[in-house]
Design a protein around this motif. Structure first.
Motif, mmCIF file in Angstrom:
data_model
loop_
_atom_site.group_PDB
_atom_site.id
_atom_site.type_symbol
_atom_site.label_atom_id
_atom_site.label_comp_id
_atom_site.label_asym_id
_atom_site.label_seq_id
_atom_site.Cartn_x
_atom_site.Cartn_y
_atom_site.Cartn_z
ATOM 1 N N SER A 1 0.893 -1.159 0.063
ATOM 2 C CA SER A 1 -0.098 0.007 0.078
ATOM 3 C C SER A 1 0.742 1.146 0.217
ATOM 4 N N VAL A 2 1.927 1.417 0.932
ATOM 5 C CA VAL A 2 2.772 2.531 0.924
ATOM 6 C C VAL A 2 3.485 2.604 -0.379
ATOM 7 N N ALA A 3 3.852 1.507 -1.062
ATOM 8 C CA ALA A 3 4.628 1.602 -2.518
ATOM 9 C C ALA A 3 3.680 2.106 -3.722
ATOM 10 N N LEU A 4 2.304 1.616 -3.510
ATOM 11 C CA LEU A 4 1.579 2.039 -4.403
ATOM 12 C C LEU A 4 1.206 3.724 -4.252
ATOM 13 N N ALA A 5 0.957 3.898 -2.929
ATOM 14 C CA ALA A 5 1.008 5.501 -2.476
ATOM 15 C C ALA A 5 1.934 6.339 -3.102
ATOM 16 N N ALA A 6 3.112 5.724 -2.661
ATOM 17 C CA ALA A 6 4.013 6.528 -3.566
ATOM 18 C C ALA A 6 4.316 6.707 -5.112
ATOM 19 N N ALA A 7 3.894 5.496 -5.607
ATOM 20 C CA ALA A 7 3.951 5.405 -7.410
ATOM 21 C C ALA A 7 2.841 6.389 -7.666
ATOM 22 N N MET A 8 1.460 6.407 -6.888
ATOM 23 C CA MET A 8 0.435 7.472 -7.530
ATOM 24 C C MET A 8 0.868 8.887 -7.115
ATOM 25 N N GLU A 9 1.556 9.078 -6.093
ATOM 26 C CA GLU A 9 2.074 10.542 -5.724
ATOM 27 C C GLU A 9 3.059 11.056 -6.948
ATOM 28 N N SER A 10 3.904 10.027 -7.378
ATOM 29 C CA SER A 10 4.916 10.401 -8.263
ATOM 30 C C SER A 10 4.510 10.519 -9.840
ATOM 31 N N ARG A 11 3.431 9.938 -9.759
ATOM 32 C CA ARG A 11 2.871 10.164 -11.182
ATOM 33 C C ARG A 11 1.697 11.037 -11.202
ATOM 34 N N GLY A 12 1.574 12.033 -10.383
ATOM 35 C CA GLY A 12 0.668 13.177 -10.126
ATOM 36 C C GLY A 12 -1.044 12.573 -10.127
ATOM 37 N N TYR A 13 -1.249 11.621 -9.214
ATOM 38 C CA TYR A 13 -2.484 10.964 -9.190
ATOM 39 C C TYR A 13 -3.154 12.090 -8.245
ATOM 40 N N GLY A 14 -4.588 12.528 -8.709
ATOM 41 C CA GLY A 14 -5.488 13.423 -7.840
ATOM 42 C C GLY A 14 -5.069 14.964 -8.284
ATOM 43 N N ARG A 15 -4.241 15.013 -9.202
ATOM 44 C CA ARG A 15 -4.044 16.421 -9.715
ATOM 45 C C ARG A 15 -5.057 16.855 -10.740
ATOM 46 N N THR A 16 -6.102 17.888 -10.480
ATOM 47 C CA THR A 16 -7.003 18.327 -11.428
ATOM 48 C C THR A 16 -6.835 19.824 -11.782
ATOM 49 N N ALA A 17 -7.263 20.197 -12.994
ATOM 50 C CA ALA A 17 -6.983 21.397 -13.732
ATOM 51 C C ALA A 17 -8.266 22.335 -13.339
ATOM 52 N N ASP A 18 -7.983 23.410 -13.561
ATOM 53 C CA ASP A 18 -8.906 24.797 -13.441
ATOM 54 C C ASP A 18 -9.924 24.834 -14.306
ATOM 55 N N VAL A 19 -10.994 24.616 -13.996
ATOM 56 C CA VAL A 19 -12.183 24.696 -15.128
ATOM 57 C C VAL A 19 -13.167 25.747 -14.668
ATOM 58 N N PRO A 20 -13.929 26.249 -15.399
ATOM 59 C CA PRO A 20 -14.854 27.568 -15.036
ATOM 60 C C PRO A 20 -15.824 26.863 -14.029
ATOM 61 N N ALA A 21 -16.533 27.504 -13.314
ATOM 62 C CA ALA A 21 -17.560 27.242 -12.752
ATOM 63 C C ALA A 21 -18.978 26.653 -13.220
ATOM 64 N N ARG A 22 -19.117 27.287 -14.518
ATOM 65 C CA ARG A 22 -20.439 27.019 -15.151
ATOM 66 C C ARG A 22 -20.198 25.634 -15.714
ATOM 67 N N VAL A 23 -18.809 25.162 -16.200
ATOM 68 C CA VAL A 23 -18.536 23.916 -16.922
ATOM 69 C C VAL A 23 -18.915 22.868 -15.804
ATOM 70 N N ARG A 24 -18.514 23.082 -14.590
ATOM 71 C CA ARG A 24 -18.635 22.295 -13.445
ATOM 72 C C ARG A 24 -20.179 21.798 -13.156
ATOM 73 N N ARG A 25 -20.754 23.096 -13.024
ATOM 74 C CA ARG A 25 -22.266 22.885 -12.836
ATOM 75 C C ARG A 25 -23.031 22.225 -14.115
ATOM 76 N N THR A 26 -22.441 22.345 -15.377
ATOM 77 C CA THR A 26 -23.169 21.888 -16.301
ATOM 78 C C THR A 26 -22.888 20.136 -16.374
ATOM 79 N N THR A 27 -21.377 19.791 -16.260
ATOM 80 C CA THR A 27 -21.015 18.591 -15.951
ATOM 81 C C THR A 27 -21.944 17.785 -14.749
ATOM 82 N N ALA A 28 -22.156 18.433 -13.835
ATOM 83 C CA ALA A 28 -23.021 17.915 -12.742
ATOM 84 C C ALA A 28 -24.401 17.376 -13.224
ATOM 85 N N ALA A 29 -25.020 18.697 -13.837
ATOM 86 C CA ALA A 29 -26.585 18.365 -14.124
ATOM 87 C C ALA A 29 -26.594 17.298 -15.384
#
Length: 394
Positions: free
Chosen positions: A233-261
């Motif tokens: 589990s520790v090795a998997l977490a380190a590998a995911m962190e090194s590969r940028g897992y969980g990194r999100t891009a900034d998108v406009p609020a209207r795009v987020r609302r449209t996506t959810a709807a």
């Protein structure tokens, strides 16, 4: 020693021409495999076809077709053992269904009494439920038909797990579902790794002449297994962190609302359309609502993928053979649905009075179309072999 640089030393048995030839060959072999999503759609289509009939001959034919395709196209990886596990689960479901029919009775009236169990009196508020009593052949046959339908559905899902690699399927998910897919794949692969660790440690203890059974053996094996799981589990977490897992891009609020709807509305539309297709009264609105819900959900997933910037290494191509695999399964589901509407007696044999089920010709030939992937889809390396056993330490 001269100042001129020496040419690189040639490696024995290797040449530039050979190196250039091997790399395209490996890439071609990797991309030649059928898309994992195609196997899932093929298996789910067979499961849909299984829900359209209770004829045990047709259900047995569906099981035989899925078993043949799995036997010819599953890889020797440990994940292919899931088909056997799902087959055992299907047998357990069938046995439980028969047990409940015997113990709790059945709403199907029957005249052929097989045996009588002592009946337990119940209070007045439990009307319609009984414990024990007469067990008729009609009730057992009805329960067997119903349980076999669910067992066939489980076996079809097991075929998808055995044919489609979880890691390859994860790469094919849209960006909006990538994080959820990673969590699901990690959860699904945890149990096989845990079982492999237990088998490896028990084999090592047997080679050293130490007990591997009983409470003492379990306690002495459990600590190394938990330690290995923590390290993994520790090795998997380190590998995911090194590969940028969980990194999100900034998108406009209207795009987020449209996506959810779109996503929420699409999922609700899929549920309403599926309910309409499964009921007799919703046959008119079920298909349009289902198609609209699928379109809205796909649009929402496409917009949601903007928040997950990632790249794919050697993505699986959806080629003509993938379309043929999916088309064979969809054709079986559509043809059995049409046959169920035109000739319900053949696909749903009666139990009152008891009649022997017959094998209808055209639905049986339609099910045989699902064998096309066994001849059209490319086989992975080592296909048809038994899954690789756990290596014992020397």
């Amino acid at each position: 020693m001269s100042g001129r640089s020496r040419p690189p030393r040639a490696v024995a048995g290797a040449s530039p021409e050979r190196g250039r030839a091997v790399r395209p060959t490996l890439r071609h072999r990797y991309r030649a495999l059928a898309h994992p999503g195609a196997w899932w759609l093929w298996s789910l289509s067979l499961g849909t076809a299984a829900t359209r009939t209770t004829n045990p001959l047709l259900l047995a034919l569906l099981i035989a077709v899925s078993a043949y395709v799995v036997a010819t196209h599953r890889s020797p990886a440990p994940s292919s053992r899931s088909y056997t596990a799902f087959a055992r689960l299907a047998l357990a479901v069938l046995a439980v269904r028969l047990f409940f029919a015997v113990a709790l009775g059945s709403p199907i009236p029957g005249t052929h009494t097989l045996f009588t169990l002592p009946e337990v009196p119940l209070p007045h508020w439990a009307q319609g439920i009984r414990l024990g009593g007469k067990v008729t052949a009609e009730a057992l046959v009805f329960a067997a038909y119903d349980g076999l339908k669910l067992a066939t559905l489980l076996i079809c899902v097991g075929a998808a797990n055995a044919l489609a690699s979880p890691s390859r399927l994860l790469k094919s998910l849209p960006g909006a579902l990538y994080e959820t897919g990673v969590a699901v794949v990690v959860a699904l692969t945890f149990a096989p790794h845990l079982i492999a660790d237990v088998q490896r440690l028990r084999a090592a203890r047997r080679l050293r002449g130490r007990p591997d059974r009983g409470v003492r053996g379990l306690l002495q094996v459990g600590l190394p297994v938990l330690e290995g799981a923590l390290e993994r589990s520790v090795a998997l977490a380190a590998a995911m962190e090194s590969r940028g897992y969980g990194r999100t891009a900034d998108v406009p609020a209207r795009v987020r609302r449209t996506t959810a709807a779109l996503t929420l509305g699409g999922l609700l539309g899929v549920c309403a359309g599926t309910y309409g297709l499964l009921t007799a009264a919703g046959g008119t609105y079920g298909l349009p609502v289902l198609c609209a819900g699928v379109a809205a959900a796909l649009a929402g997933l496409r917009l949601g993928g903007r928040r997950s910037p990632r790249t794919r290494y050697r993505p699986d191509a959806w080629d003509v053979r993938a379309w043929l695999v999916v088309g064979s399964g969809v054709a079986v589901a559509v043809l059995l649905t049409l046959a169920s509407a035109r000739d319900p007696q053949a696909l749903h044999p009666g139990v009152v009075p008891l009649v022997a089920p017959t094998l209808p010709l055209w639905p049986a030939l339609a099910i045989l179309l699902a064998l096309l992937p066994a001849f059209l889809a490319p086989r992975p390396a080592g296909a048809g072999r038994a899954p690789e056993p756990t290596k014992e330490p020397s």
